[in-house]
Design an enzyme around this catalytic site. Structure first.
Site, PDB file in Angstrom:
ATOM      1  N   TRP A  36       0.853  -1.208   0.000  1.00 25.27           N
ATOM      2  CA  TRP A  36       0.000   0.000   0.000  1.00 25.27           C
ATOM      3  C   TRP A  36       0.876   1.240   0.000  1.00 25.27           C
ATOM      4  CZ3 TRP A  36      -4.930   2.209   1.232  1.00 25.27           C
ATOM      5  CH2 TRP A  36      -4.865   3.490   1.809  1.00 25.27           C
ATOM      6  N   ASP A  39       0.510   9.152   0.886  1.00 25.08           N
ATOM      7  CA  ASP A  39       1.155  10.443   0.555  1.00 25.08           C
ATOM      8  C   ASP A  39       2.580  10.365  -0.012  1.00 25.08           C
ATOM      9  OD1 ASP A  39      -0.957  10.769   2.290  1.00 25.08           O
ATOM     10  OD2 ASP A  39       0.169  11.881   3.769  1.00 25.08           O
ATOM     11  N   GLN A  55       4.439   7.191   1.963  1.00 25.88           N
ATOM     12  CA  GLN A  55       3.832   6.408   3.036  1.00 25.88           C
ATOM     13  C   GLN A  55       3.593   5.001   2.499  1.00 25.88           C
ATOM     14  OE1 GLN A  55       2.523   7.859   6.471  1.00 25.88           O
ATOM     15  NE2 GLN A  55       4.546   8.383   5.704  1.00 25.88           N
ATOM     16  N   PHE A  98       5.065   8.841   9.889  1.00 26.69           N
ATOM     17  CA  PHE A  98       4.081   9.528   9.056  1.00 26.69           C
ATOM     18  C   PHE A  98       4.778  10.516   8.108  1.00 26.69           C
ATOM     19  CE2 PHE A  98      -0.330   9.085  11.291  1.00 26.69           C
ATOM     20  CZ  PHE A  98      -0.201   7.711  11.264  1.00 26.69           C
ATOM     21  N   SER A  99       3.960  11.256   7.377  1.00 25.75           N
ATOM     22  CA  SER A  99       4.477  12.051   6.259  1.00 25.75           C
ATOM     23  C   SER A  99       5.481  13.117   6.662  1.00 25.75           C
ATOM     24  CB  SER A  99       3.312  12.717   5.532  1.00 25.75           C
ATOM     25  OG  SER A  99       2.658  11.729   4.785  1.00 25.75           O
ATOM     26  N   ARG A 163       1.280  17.192  12.492  1.00 27.64           N
ATOM     27  CA  ARG A 163       2.025  16.299  11.597  1.00 27.64           C
ATOM     28  C   ARG A 163       2.378  16.904  10.237  1.00 27.64           C
ATOM     29  NH1 ARG A 163      -3.094  13.927  12.440  1.00 27.64           N
ATOM     30  NH2 ARG A 163      -4.493  14.044  10.637  1.00 27.64           N
ATOM     31  N   ASP A 164       3.210  16.132   9.536  1.00 22.41           N
ATOM     32  CA  ASP A 164       3.551  16.342   8.124  1.00 22.41           C
ATOM     33  C   ASP A 164       4.448  17.566   7.892  1.00 22.41           C
ATOM     34  OD1 ASP A 164       1.730  14.252   7.978  1.00 22.41           O
ATOM     35  OD2 ASP A 164       0.067  15.532   7.355  1.00 22.41           O
ATOM     36  N   GLU A 218      -3.878  18.731   6.760  1.00 18.84           N
ATOM     37  CA  GLU A 218      -2.729  17.835   6.655  1.00 18.84           C
ATOM     38  C   GLU A 218      -1.785  18.326   5.550  1.00 18.84           C
ATOM     39  OE1 GLU A 218      -4.455  13.601   8.022  1.00 18.84           O
ATOM     40  OE2 GLU A 218      -4.887  14.035   5.937  1.00 18.84           O
TER      41      GLU A 218
HETATM   42  C1  FRU Z   1      -2.569  12.178   4.872  1.00 19.71           C
HETATM   43  C2  FRU Z   1      -2.111  11.519   6.163  1.00 19.71           C
HETATM   44  C3  FRU Z   1      -1.048  12.373   6.832  1.00 19.71           C
HETATM   45  C4  FRU Z   1      -0.304  11.372   7.644  1.00 19.71           C
HETATM   46  C5  FRU Z   1      -0.331  10.161   6.754  1.00 19.71           C
HETATM   47  C6  FRU Z   1      -0.355   8.843   7.468  1.00 19.71           C
HETATM   48  O1  FRU Z   1      -3.025  11.303   3.921  1.00 19.71           O
HETATM   49  O2  FRU Z   1      -3.211  11.301   7.005  1.00 19.71           O
HETATM   50  O3  FRU Z   1      -1.549  13.442   7.593  1.00 19.71           O
HETATM   51  O4  FRU Z   1       0.994  11.797   7.943  1.00 19.71           O
HETATM   52  O5  FRU Z   1      -1.473  10.276   5.940  1.00 19.71           O
HETATM   53  O6  FRU Z   1      -0.176   7.781   6.588  1.00 19.71           O
END
Ligand code: FRU
Length: 489
Positions: A36, A39, A55, A98-99, A163-164, A218
């Site tokens: 899978w 992002d 991801q 995460f991202s 995040r991100d 995000e």
């Molecule tokens: C966006 C998100 C990000 C996060 C990631 C987790 O699609 O929700 O905010 O970092 O996917 O996989």
């Protein structure tokens, strides 16, 4: 030394990637190959090549235990797969890496900045920003991670939804924008600054939703383009009653000027892509100064469906796009490198379209097709439709209606089951009944660029690849110029 979790992911890739028949994969769109993806992450230039991370759950076609997968390219079209870069192997990221983003450091190292997710005693996530250093293949997490923690948040910021990070170099220093949920229940983009990428301070809130466009924001990205400051974000839980935004997870582009405190004075706002499958875009500045964007070509609301069970992957990226700003709008076009891969050219001029027609050699599921439509002088048309990915039981219909000033894309027969959102209509600028539609098809997707990139619309399609017909029809009479190139990449 790679950790046990990272070695396991890399071994799994070595064992399974070679089993994947190339015919099962898109020709020039990035996928995980196995597993899978969501992002795009760490889209950056490093040692003269463009690196892209994503991801990634290598083991299954569903979202889980987020790793960072890794590919690189010189031209955004041909990608080389590299070993998995990050695994969730530390206490501060055991619920996922995460991202995030990446920059090349002056000392030659590649720095990754990502969100580490851990569980706190209250059972809630704790999201912190972490870094790793590497050489373009192997990355070592920084021993003093995390580098941005909740204590740096402004008083109304949530440590659960934080995040991100998108890092950038500012001269010798660094800045990063990070998505955050604020106490009013909606999203904001926070700006942090650092002299060394290790020690960070909160600078300001660049922009906030104030409960207007979605909740959590995000995957922010902030850059200067064509004399404007551009902020892109991916808002969650959007409620929409107009053609501009889609319900649920959508994307938003704010264009304006940053004031002296780095607050964005917004002048215009728009959706980024009017398709059904586009999320979490991220940009890179190329060697020759272009701002290029890539996104996950998938809608979160339909991720539980697996239209083709045999596909070894789930999730694909868009084709990278060149961005410009014109009259306060974001303009997007496929990277110009795609032109180098155009094969056979088929050209038809001044074709009269009314009843449904097909044309010799106009077909294919990996093609670059431009259709220029104008009204016939003697008769105008109510609507004109281009059908692609057409077979006995399949097609994706793109219908332009000049009176309404809209394009409606219907992929109900595009391989997705009923119950999934399959139609999207969006407004286009009026050009006296003329429109130019450029389609990029690559086996499991269709990306549409309208009138030189004024609107872009991305759709994953899952009909059998044999459904490769293209046809044209109009209510009334239209005149079309059709230019098609095969893309045998
Ligand atoms: C966006 C998100 C990000 C996060 C990631 C987790 O699609 O929700 O905010 O970092 O996917 O996989």
């Amino acid at each position: 030394m790679p950790s046990i979790l990272l070695s396991r992911a890399r071994d799994y890739e070595t064992e399974h990637l070679s089993d994947v028949p190339p015919a099962h994969l898109p020709r020039f769109h990035v996928t995980g190959g196995v597993g899978w993806i969501n992002d795009p992450n760490g889209f950056s230039m490093y040692r003269d090549e463009y690196h892209l991370f994503f991801q990634y759950n290598p083991y299954d076609v569903y979202w889980d235990n987020m790793h960072w997968g890794h590919v690189k390219t010189r031209d955004f079209i041909r990608w080389e797969r590299l070993p998995c870069a990050l695994a969730p192997d530390k206490s501060y990221d055991e619920f996922g890496c995460f991202s995030g983003s990446a920059v090349e450091l002056r000392d030659g190292r590649h720095l990754l900045m990502y969100t580490g997710v851990a569980k706190a005693d209250d059972g809630e996530d704790r999201q912190t920003q972490c870094i790793a250093f590497g050489d373009g293949i192997n990355y070592e997490k920084y021993e003093a991670n995390p580098v941005i923690t909740a204590d740096l948040l402004p008083p109304d910021g949530s440590p659960v939804h934080f995040r991100d990070p998108k890092i950038q170099k500012v001269g010798d220093k660094f800045s990063a924008v990070v998505g955050n949920l604020t106490s009013d229940g909606s999203g904001a983009v926070l700006l942090f600054e650092s002299d060394d990428a290790l020690h960070w301070r909160f600078a300001n809130k660049v922009a906030a939703s104030e409960n207007r466009i979605g909740r959590m924001w995000e995957c922010p990205d902030l850059f200067r383009l064509d004399g404007k400051d551009v902020l892109i974000v991916s808002p969650q839980e959007v409620r929409s009653s107009n053609l501009e935004f889609i319900e649920g997870n959508t994307t938003l582009c704010l264009i304006g000027e940053l004031d002296e405190n780095s607050r964005l004075i917004r002048q215009t706002e728009q959706t980024i892509d009017y398709g059904l499958d586009f999320y979490a875009p991220q940009t890179v500045l190329t060697k020759d100064g272009r701002r290029v964007m890539i996104a996950w070509m998938q809608y979160w609301n339909s991720v539980e469906v697996r239209p083709i069970k045999e596909l070894p992957f789930f999730g694909q990226m868009t084709l990278p796009r060149e961005l410009t700003v014109r009259d306060g709008r974001l303009i997007q076009n496929p990277v110009r490198e795609l032109l180098n891969y155009r094969g056979n050219k088929i050209l038809y001029k001044n074709i009269s379209v009314s009843e449904k027609i097909t044309l010799p050699c106009v077909k294919g599921r990996s093609v670059d097709l431009t259709v220029k439509i104008k009204p016939d002088k003697s008769d105008s048309f109510k609507s004109v439709t281009v059908n692609v990915a057409e077979g006995k039981d399949h097609s994706v219909a793109v219908c332009y209606c000049p009176a309404a000033g809209t394009v409606l894309v219907d992929r109900s027969r595009g391989g997705w089951p009923e119950g999934v959102l399959n139609k999207r209509e969006f407004a286009v600028r009026d050009r006296a009944g003329e429109i130019t539609l450029r389609f990029i098809l690559d086996r499991y997707s269709m990306e549409l660029f309208v009138n030189g990139g004024e609107e872009a619309a991305s759709f994953a399609i899952f009909s059998p690849k044999e459904a490769d017909g293209i046809s044209f029809e109009a209510e009334g009479k239209a005149i079309a110029d059709i230019e098609l190139y095969t893309l045998d990449i």
